[in-house]
Design a protein around this motif. Sequence first.
Motif, mmCIF file in Angstrom:
data_model
loop_
_atom_site.group_PDB
_atom_site.id
_atom_site.type_symbol
_atom_site.label_atom_id
_atom_site.label_comp_id
_atom_site.label_asym_id
_atom_site.label_seq_id
_atom_site.Cartn_x
_atom_site.Cartn_y
_atom_site.Cartn_z
ATOM 1 N N LEU A 234 35.820 42.623 43.172
ATOM 2 C CA LEU A 234 36.662 42.611 41.979
ATOM 3 C C LEU A 234 36.172 43.538 40.881
ATOM 4 C CD1 LEU A 234 37.599 38.873 41.354
ATOM 5 C CD2 LEU A 234 39.061 40.710 42.209
ATOM 6 N N SER A 235 35.068 44.206 41.115
ATOM 7 C CA SER A 235 34.391 44.878 40.007
ATOM 8 C C SER A 235 35.217 45.981 39.350
ATOM 9 C CB SER A 235 33.055 45.449 40.476
ATOM 10 O OG SER A 235 33.276 46.387 41.518
ATOM 11 N N ARG A 236 36.215 46.493 40.008
ATOM 12 C CA ARG A 236 37.053 47.534 39.394
ATOM 13 C C ARG A 236 38.481 47.044 39.137
ATOM 14 N NH1 ARG A 236 33.052 49.271 37.955
ATOM 15 N NH2 ARG A 236 32.070 51.277 38.403
ATOM 16 N N TYR A 237 38.644 45.753 39.080
ATOM 17 C CA TYR A 237 39.954 45.165 38.820
ATOM 18 C C TYR A 237 39.980 44.534 37.434
ATOM 19 C CZ TYR A 237 41.429 45.587 43.704
ATOM 20 O OH TYR A 237 41.801 46.065 44.940
ATOM 21 N N VAL A 238 41.037 44.791 36.699
ATOM 22 C CA VAL A 238 41.332 44.002 35.513
ATOM 23 C C VAL A 238 41.943 42.694 36.003
ATOM 24 C CG1 VAL A 238 42.725 43.848 33.418
ATOM 25 C CG2 VAL A 238 41.684 46.043 34.082
ATOM 26 N N MET A 239 41.473 41.579 35.467
ATOM 27 C CA MET A 239 41.902 40.264 35.929
ATOM 28 C C MET A 239 42.634 39.524 34.809
ATOM 29 S SD MET A 239 40.782 40.323 38.977
ATOM 30 C CE MET A 239 41.220 38.626 39.385
ATOM 31 N N GLY A 240 43.563 38.680 35.214
ATOM 32 C CA GLY A 240 44.304 37.931 34.212
ATOM 33 C C GLY A 240 44.701 36.551 34.707
ATOM 34 N N TRP A 241 45.039 35.706 33.752
ATOM 35 C CA TRP A 241 45.600 34.386 34.035
ATOM 36 C C TRP A 241 46.974 34.281 33.390
ATOM 37 C CZ3 TRP A 241 43.742 30.752 37.290
ATOM 38 C CH2 TRP A 241 42.395 30.837 37.669
ATOM 39 N N PHE A 242 47.875 33.679 34.131
ATOM 40 C CA PHE A 242 49.239 33.450 33.678
ATOM 41 C C PHE A 242 49.608 32.013 34.023
ATOM 42 C CE2 PHE A 242 50.679 37.889 32.985
ATOM 43 C CZ PHE A 242 49.576 38.554 33.507
ATOM 44 N N ARG A 243 50.704 31.543 33.478
ATOM 45 C CA ARG A 243 51.194 30.222 33.856
ATOM 46 C C ARG A 243 52.712 30.208 33.822
ATOM 47 N NH1 ARG A 243 49.247 26.774 28.524
ATOM 48 N NH2 ARG A 243 50.817 27.605 27.063
ATOM 49 N N GLN A 244 53.263 29.255 34.561
ATOM 50 C CA GLN A 244 54.704 29.064 34.555
ATOM 51 C C GLN A 244 55.015 27.584 34.562
ATOM 52 O OE1 GLN A 244 56.883 31.107 37.663
ATOM 53 N NE2 GLN A 244 58.759 31.047 36.447
ATOM 54 N N ALA A 245 55.661 27.143 33.502
ATOM 55 C CA ALA A 245 56.082 25.755 33.387
ATOM 56 C C ALA A 245 57.472 25.601 33.999
ATOM 57 C CB ALA A 245 56.094 25.336 31.921
ATOM 58 N N PRO A 246 57.838 24.391 34.400
ATOM 59 C CA PRO A 246 59.160 24.171 34.993
ATOM 60 C C PRO A 246 60.277 24.641 34.071
ATOM 61 C CG PRO A 246 57.785 22.255 35.306
ATOM 62 C CD PRO A 246 57.025 23.170 34.392
ATOM 63 N N GLY A 247 61.159 25.444 34.614
ATOM 64 C CA GLY A 247 62.302 25.918 33.846
ATOM 65 C C GLY A 247 61.999 27.021 32.860
ATOM 66 N N LYS A 248 60.765 27.523 32.874
ATOM 67 C CA LYS A 248 60.384 28.574 31.924
ATOM 68 C C LYS A 248 59.929 29.817 32.668
ATOM 69 C CE LYS A 248 59.107 25.574 28.079
ATOM 70 N NZ LYS A 248 58.086 25.287 27.035
ATOM 71 N N GLU A 249 59.877 30.924 31.942
ATOM 72 C CA GLU A 249 59.393 32.161 32.527
ATOM 73 C C GLU A 249 57.866 32.154 32.586
ATOM 74 O OE1 GLU A 249 62.996 35.174 31.178
ATOM 75 O OE2 GLU A 249 60.958 35.520 30.491
ATOM 76 N N ARG A 250 57.357 33.004 33.452
ATOM 77 C CA ARG A 250 55.913 33.139 33.544
ATOM 78 C C ARG A 250 55.358 33.701 32.233
ATOM 79 N NH1 ARG A 250 54.434 36.230 38.654
ATOM 80 N NH2 ARG A 250 55.204 38.007 37.434
ATOM 81 N N GLU A 251 54.238 33.159 31.814
ATOM 82 C CA GLU A 251 53.657 33.479 30.507
ATOM 83 C C GLU A 251 52.241 34.035 30.683
ATOM 84 O OE1 GLU A 251 52.363 30.955 26.469
ATOM 85 O OE2 GLU A 251 52.881 29.920 28.315
ATOM 86 N N PHE A 252 51.960 35.145 30.008
ATOM 87 C CA PHE A 252 50.605 35.694 29.981
ATOM 88 C C PHE A 252 49.699 34.776 29.169
ATOM 89 C CE2 PHE A 252 47.110 38.473 29.417
ATOM 90 C CZ PHE A 252 46.782 38.433 28.060
ATOM 91 N N LEU A 253 48.474 34.570 29.647
ATOM 92 C CA LEU A 253 47.503 33.753 28.929
ATOM 93 C C LEU A 253 46.291 34.547 28.479
ATOM 94 C CD1 LEU A 253 47.440 30.571 31.173
ATOM 95 C CD2 LEU A 253 48.757 30.950 29.083
ATOM 96 N N ALA A 254 45.667 35.257 29.428
ATOM 97 C CA ALA A 254 44.413 35.929 29.104
ATOM 98 C C ALA A 254 44.160 37.047 30.105
ATOM 99 C CB ALA A 254 43.248 34.928 29.128
ATOM 100 N N ARG A 255 43.374 38.017 29.646
ATOM 101 C CA ARG A 255 43.053 39.167 30.474
ATOM 102 C C ARG A 255 41.619 39.585 30.188
ATOM 103 N NH1 ARG A 255 46.816 42.050 28.558
ATOM 104 N NH2 ARG A 255 45.631 43.460 27.226
ATOM 105 N N ILE A 256 40.934 40.110 31.207
ATOM 106 C CA ILE A 256 39.542 40.529 31.028
ATOM 107 C C ILE A 256 39.304 41.834 31.763
ATOM 108 C CG2 ILE A 256 38.732 39.158 33.003
ATOM 109 C CD1 ILE A 256 36.191 38.567 31.310
#
Length: 120
Positions: A29-51
Amino acid sequence: QVQLVESGGGLVQAGGSLRLSCAASGRTLSRYVMGWFRQAPGKEREFLARIGWSSDSTAYADSVKGRFTISRDNPKNTVYLQMNSLRPEDTAVYYCAAVYGGYSGKMDIWGKGTLVTVSS
């Protein structure tokens, strides 16, 4: 190609904490930008964090700033999301994502997600 597997989701009471993990296989993973997202029921996917590659740069959505922390352990090929002060509205499926090189607004590789349920 990198494969991502999330873990650490579950049921937690409001105000509690969880730590999600994202383990990668296939490539380092050392050359990948990584992120976390979430999706709640009935909602669009949401960005949370990136590193960035070496943890020198992070970005957070306003909805989680100050409560969630993203980190990475490149030798372990793992990215984490520490979630504190959880709220019922944090209930969602949480996804880990990656993009090789620089981030230009789009992640290329996604895990299958882990469910987080926060009870009131």
